[in-house]
Design an enzyme around this catalytic site. Structure first.
Site, PDB file in Angstrom:
ATOM      1  N   THR A  74     -19.971  -6.141   1.688  1.00 53.20           N
ATOM      2  CA  THR A  74     -18.551  -6.650   1.748  1.00 53.20           C
ATOM      3  C   THR A  74     -17.454  -5.920   1.130  1.00 53.20           C
ATOM      4  OG1 THR A  74     -17.072  -8.612   1.580  1.00 53.20           O
ATOM      5  CG2 THR A  74     -18.783  -8.275  -0.234  1.00 53.20           C
ATOM      6  N   ARG A  81     -11.178  -2.748  16.618  1.00 48.79           N
ATOM      7  CA  ARG A  81     -11.814  -2.098  15.277  1.00 48.79           C
ATOM      8  C   ARG A  81     -13.076  -3.158  15.089  1.00 48.79           C
ATOM      9  NH1 ARG A  81     -13.031  -4.443  10.122  1.00 48.79           N
ATOM     10  NH2 ARG A  81     -12.950  -2.870   8.417  1.00 48.79           N
ATOM     11  N   GLY A 119     -15.809  -3.172  11.700  1.00 46.69           N
ATOM     12  CA  GLY A 119     -16.189  -2.679  10.381  1.00 46.69           C
ATOM     13  C   GLY A 119     -17.873  -2.376  10.272  1.00 46.69           C
ATOM     14  N   TRP A 126     -14.077  -2.987   2.208  1.00 46.21           N
ATOM     15  CA  TRP A 126     -13.388  -2.146   2.955  1.00 46.21           C
ATOM     16  C   TRP A 126     -14.267  -1.502   3.951  1.00 46.21           C
ATOM     17  CZ3 TRP A 126      -8.209   0.623   1.108  1.00 46.21           C
ATOM     18  CH2 TRP A 126      -7.544   1.041   2.203  1.00 46.21           C
ATOM     19  N   GLY A 127     -14.420  -1.886   5.171  1.00 45.71           N
ATOM     20  CA  GLY A 127     -15.734  -1.687   5.896  1.00 45.71           C
ATOM     21  C   GLY A 127     -15.759  -0.154   6.240  1.00 45.71           C
ATOM     22  N   THR A 168     -15.891 -12.006   3.926  1.00 51.77           N
ATOM     23  CA  THR A 168     -17.109 -11.967   4.615  1.00 51.77           C
ATOM     24  C   THR A 168     -18.311 -12.508   3.953  1.00 51.77           C
ATOM     25  OG1 THR A 168     -16.445  -9.771   5.517  1.00 51.77           O
ATOM     26  CG2 THR A 168     -18.823  -9.943   5.162  1.00 51.77           C
TER      27      THR A 168
HETATM   28  N1  ASP Z   1     -16.595  -5.423   5.275  1.00 48.06           N
HETATM   29  C1  ASP Z   1     -15.722  -6.115   6.362  1.00 48.06           C
HETATM   30  C2  ASP Z   1     -15.134  -5.483   7.371  1.00 48.06           C
HETATM   31  O1  ASP Z   1     -14.871  -4.380   6.888  1.00 48.06           O
HETATM   32  C3  ASP Z   1     -14.520  -6.822   5.614  1.00 48.06           C
HETATM   33  C4  ASP Z   1     -15.070  -7.784   4.297  1.00 48.06           C
HETATM   34  O2  ASP Z   1     -16.207  -7.488   4.016  1.00 48.06           O
HETATM   35  O3  ASP Z   1     -14.075  -8.288   3.480  1.00 48.06           O
HETATM   36  O4  ASP Z   1     -14.825  -5.668   8.629  1.00 48.06           O
END
Ligand code: ASP
Length: 344
Positions: free
Chosen positions: A263, A240, A242, A265-266, A212
């Site tokens: 950035t 889904r 995030g 795990w959303g 991201t």
């Molecule tokens: N935060 C982003 C999401 O969950 C993914 C990431 O930042 O790697 O969509």
């Protein structure tokens, strides 16, 4: 003796028209811009020299593009759009061109932007044909009375407002396609192990979800802004979305406190209201940006989540905490000095 030393120091500060605390902060570089290109399992041992060079070059180009806007006196929003376009147009990052694939083999992109001077914000989610989702998010903010648009409606709005539309096949890259195939294989393996039909709720694989992009900036007018753009997580299902396009979760800016782009795990960043939480700690608990942002990342870690964030406060202080092995990141100071880092 001690008293007289203190007296001389204070006298020097007065003569130089400085308070002791401003004398201290003047010795540190004042930042105007920070970017990230995602956090995750980024280890030096897994990186080839040429790939590392390619990341450093692209992050540098992005920082320079953002800095050029700031230097010309343009707004922090313009700087964010310029910096993020560079990363969205590169296959290296999970945003725009390099977006990851959904379970159904599509690319569904999310982005948000926020103006710290007036708390206006714009976001798009689940879009499949917008070349630069950050510009679509900005159009939502500037040209509509709404904050968030999704799917077909967002695409129609973007097209009507002159945002570049591409065929969805533009987002196909070999690297991301293979990433999806690996994830699908592992889904199959897990399905064999798991008979309780709750597979849809199994957590995603950690190594398939970085890249991201985000940017935070402070312009010459003293205005903060933040932007984030992503393809989300590999193998995502059921529409889904995030944290990236959710104001207060993955993206937030307020001139009174801080600008943040996250950035990782959303789901955990949404549950922690991560970006706003940093601002709240600064506003209500009077914390500095480094402590406030580190606390939020630590809280996410305790919940079982991982990732990182970039933050710039109204005084040009930057913090970039993360609890993963690495985070593509970089900064520019007011005098144009660029720094890029990848690992811990
Ligand atoms: N935060 C982003 C999401 O969950 C993914 C990431 O930042 O790697 O969509």
């Amino acid at each position: 003796m001690k008293n007289s030393v203190t007296y001389v120091l204070i006298l020097m500060c007065v003569m130089m028209n400085l308070t002791p605390s401003s004398a201290q902060s003047n010795s540190k570089p004042k930042y105007v811009l920070a970017i990230h290109g995602g956090a995750g399992t980024i280890l030096k041992k897994n990186m080839t020299d040429s790939l590392e060079k390619a990341y450093i070059a692209k992050l540098t180009e992005s920082l320079q593009a953002g800095y050029d806007q700031i230097k010309q006196g343009k707004s922090s929003l313009d700087a964010i759009e310029a910096a993020i376009h560079v990363m969205e147009d590169s296959p290296l990052f999970n945003a725009g061109k390099g977006a990851v694939f959904t379970n159904q083999g599509k690319n569904e992109l999310d982005a948000a932007i926020m103006d710290g001077s007036n708390l206006k914000a714009g976001a798009v989610a689940g879009v499949t044909n917008i070349k630069n989702p950050i510009s679509a998010a900005r159009a939502v903010m500037d040209k509509s009375e709404h904050v968030m648009m999704i799917g077909k409606g967002a695409e129609e709005f973007a097209q009507n407002n002159g945002i570049q539309i591409v065929d969805p096949s533009y987002f196909w890259t070999k690297q991301r396609w293979e990433g999806l195939q690996r994830a699908l294989e592992r889904d199959k393996d897990r399905a064999e192990l798991d008979h309780d039909d709750k597979k849809a709720f199994l957590p995603p694989y950690k190594d398939e979800k970085f890249g991201t992009v985000g940017c935070v900036a402070l312009d010459k007018q003293g205005n903060l802004a933040a932007g984030t753009s992503t393809g989300g997580m590999t193998n995502k299902k059921f529409g889904r979305v995030g944290d990236a396009p959710i104001i207060g979760a993955g993206t937030y800016a307020n001139n009174a406190t801080v600008a943040i782009s996250c950035t990782g795990w959303g789901e955990f960043f949404i549950r922690s209201v991560a970006a706003f939480n940093v601002s709240a700690k600064m506003q209500y608990a009077k914390m500095g940006v480094a402590k406030a942002s580190q606390e939020v990342i630590d809280e996410i870690g305790k919940l079982g989540g991982d990732g990182g964030m970039i933050a710039i406060d109204k005084n040009g202080e930057v913090a970039m905490p993360f609890n993963t092995e690495g985070m593509y990141r970089g900064t520019v100071t007011a005098d144009g000095k660029i720094t890029v880092e990848i690992y811990k």
